[in-house]
Enzyme design. Structure first.
Site, PDB file in Angstrom:
ATOM      1  N   CYS A  34       3.926 -24.691  -2.396  1.00 47.27           N
ATOM      2  CA  CYS A  34       5.141 -23.885  -2.543  1.00 47.27           C
ATOM      3  C   CYS A  34       4.784 -22.424  -2.789  1.00 47.27           C
ATOM      4  O   CYS A  34       3.653 -22.084  -3.122  1.00 47.27           O
ATOM      5  CB  CYS A  34       5.977 -24.373  -3.732  1.00 47.27           C
ATOM      6  SG  CYS A  34       6.423 -26.118  -3.697  1.00 47.27           S
ATOM      7  N   ASP A 439       1.374  20.205   2.870  1.00 46.08           N
ATOM      8  CA  ASP A 439       2.701  20.112   3.476  1.00 46.08           C
ATOM      9  C   ASP A 439       3.685  21.013   2.725  1.00 46.08           C
ATOM     10  O   ASP A 439       3.821  20.923   1.496  1.00 46.08           O
ATOM     11  CB  ASP A 439       3.182  18.657   3.434  1.00 46.08           C
ATOM     12  CG  ASP A 439       4.525  18.483   4.096  1.00 46.08           C
ATOM     13  OD1 ASP A 439       4.568  18.354   5.326  1.00 46.08           O
ATOM     14  OD2 ASP A 439       5.547  18.478   3.366  1.00 46.08           O
TER      15      ASP A 439
END
Length: 490
Positions: A34, A439
């Protein structure tokens, strides 16, 4: 993580979905495995065993739980975060290289012998490349069984099985049901509006903020290759066996995915590329938890947690687009890319929208006349240099690439500076720690928050955000009221 028994037990007992995909729980008394968040009552600790992969649990003789469907959980975030051999191999396996080229092809791409690859994967994941690829084939088969009306023989070969017999045996072994029984148990779902379209649900770890993710993809969309239509981001896909068109729309607990392929053998690879583009295997709890430790970033994270890094389905395509976007606006970059697409891209049909082409490959672009490009001479030279390196193979940017080597090869090309290198590292190579301190938008956002605004000082400050600096960039960029930061409304 699977070796930390106490931590795994706590995750299972609390049904913590954050650990789905990190490890798998096998139950000795039932013979099933599971995901940690399985809704059934947890078994006694002495009856649990923990495995690092679904393939390892399958090899140990356990079947997939029919209720929690562990094979459909988000993938481990490690394979996108890490840059080592095992992570590169897992990204390539997800892209389908073992089914296409076998283990020798995987080994050749990574520069190691098949024996070395086998040994390293077994040591960490409890399964070799063939078993890992087999687990992926089983998942692909289940998707096709449950979401299409295709005959089982077509599904078997589309999922990559060599024979109907191996298809039947694998499905029975993994799911404890025959293919026909698996189709009979499938829940009726939404029917695709276009014939031949597969409708899928792509899971992710909560939270997910779709604003900058889909906003960026929509705002930078190349005409003919990408579009925003009817609440979904749509784009063409250039795939190993053919091409495809995908439509992706955010939902509260999943991404709605409608996928049309010319060859169903591309299904697993197409899904993997879409997941990478949307950064769906990320661990937002880990990312946001670290970024919150910086007092300047904490309010941004608290306001809109779960930001992802918008990436790409095609690294070569993004490298070309990054050069086209140097020192120009988003609109101008889209215009340049659109011209390349119309002149050199392969035309395709799109009955459901306005897509017209695949983005041109480096081989197709290698023949272009640079004098036809409406851009400065130096940028034309940069573009042709990048295209030539990609076409010749001296520059490799796919999911199996060594990120440090790719950075070095990029930086050695004329006209490729630190900003372009880091943008490609962030969005094409998927480096979660890529950082663009030069940037202008990032520096402006940093200054507005009281952070250092010079590249050197901002880089020093960013050390506290590692290894998640690419996510810090998303939070900082989001302070600007630019279309890339807003989910389109039409």
């Amino acid at each position: 993580m699977h070796t930390d028994t106490e931590r795994c037990l706590r995750a299972v007992q609390s049904k913590d979905a954050r650990f789905d995909g990190w490890f798998y729980t096998a139950v000795l008394t039932t013979g099933i495995y599971c995901r940690p968040s399985c809704p059934v009552v947890p078994p006694k600790p002495e009856n649990m065993r923990f495995y690092p992969s679904a393939a390892a649990a399958q090899q140990a003789g356990f079947r997939a739980c029919k209720r929690c469907r562990p094979d459909a959980s988000p993938g481990s975030p490690q394979w996108d975060e890490r840059a080592d051999l095992v992570a590169r191999a897992m990204r390539l396996i997800a892209d389908g290289i073992v089914d296409r080229d076998g283990v020798p092809g995987l080994a050749a791409r990574l520069g190691y012998s098949p024996r070395q690859i086998e040994r390293q994967l077994r040591a960490e994941l409890g399964a070799g490349p063939l078993a890992l690829a087999r687990a992926q084939r089983a998942q692909t088969a289940r998707l096709l069984i449950e979401t299409t009306a295709l005959p089982m023989a077509e599904i078997a070969f589309a999922a990559g099985f060599a024979s109907i017999r191996s298809f039947n045996e694998t499905v029975r072994e993994v799911f404890a049901l025959s293919p026909t029984e698996l189709r009979g148990r499938a829940r009726p779902g939404p029917r695709p509006t276009t014939p031949g379209t597969l409708t899928l649900r792509l899971p992710f770890r909560q939270p997910l903020n779709p604003d900058n993710l889909f906003g960026h993809l929509a705002a930078t969309a190349v005409p003919g290759v990408e579009e925003w239509r009817d609440g979904a981001y749509r784009r063409t896909l250039d795939l190993p066996y053919g091409h495809g068109i995908v439509a992706l729309a955010p939902r509260p607990d999943h991404i709605d995915c409608r996928l049309s392929l010319t060859d169903l053998r591309d299904l697993a690879g197409a899904i993997a590329r879409c997941r990478r583009m949307l950064d769906l295997d990320a661990d937002p709890e880990a990312v946001d938890g670290l970024l919150r430790t910086d007092p300047q970033l904490a309010p941004l994270v608290d306001k809109a947690p779960g930001r992802r890094v918008p990436r790409t389905t095609d690294a070569d395509e993004f490298a070309v687009r990054a050069v086209l976007g140097q020192q120009v606006s988003t609109a101008a970059a889209r215009t340049h890319a659109g011209r390349l697409v119309r002149a050199h891209g392969e035309p395709i049909d799109d009955p459901g929208g306005g897509l017209t082409h695949l983005f041109p490959t480096p081989t197709a672009l290698a023949a272009l006349d640079p004098d036809t490009l409406a851009m400065p001479r130096t940028r034309r030279a940069t573009l042709t240099g990048v295209v030539a390196a990609l076409a010749s193979g001296t520059l490799q940017l796919d999911v199996g690439s060594d990120r440090d080597e790719a950075r070095a090869r990029l930086a050695a090309l004329s006209g490729i500076g630190p900003w372009t290198v880091e943008c490609i590292a962030m969005r094409a190579l998927g480096d979660p720690d890529a950082f663009t301190p030069t940037d202008l938008g990032l520096r402006r956002a940093a200054a507005g928050l009281g952070l250092p605004a010079t590249p050197a000082a901002l880089t020093r400050h960013s050390a506290r955000w590692r290894p998640w600096r690419a996510y810090a960039v998303q939070y900082l960029w989001a302070t600007d009221d630019h279309p890339i930061n807003h989910l389109p409304t039409n």
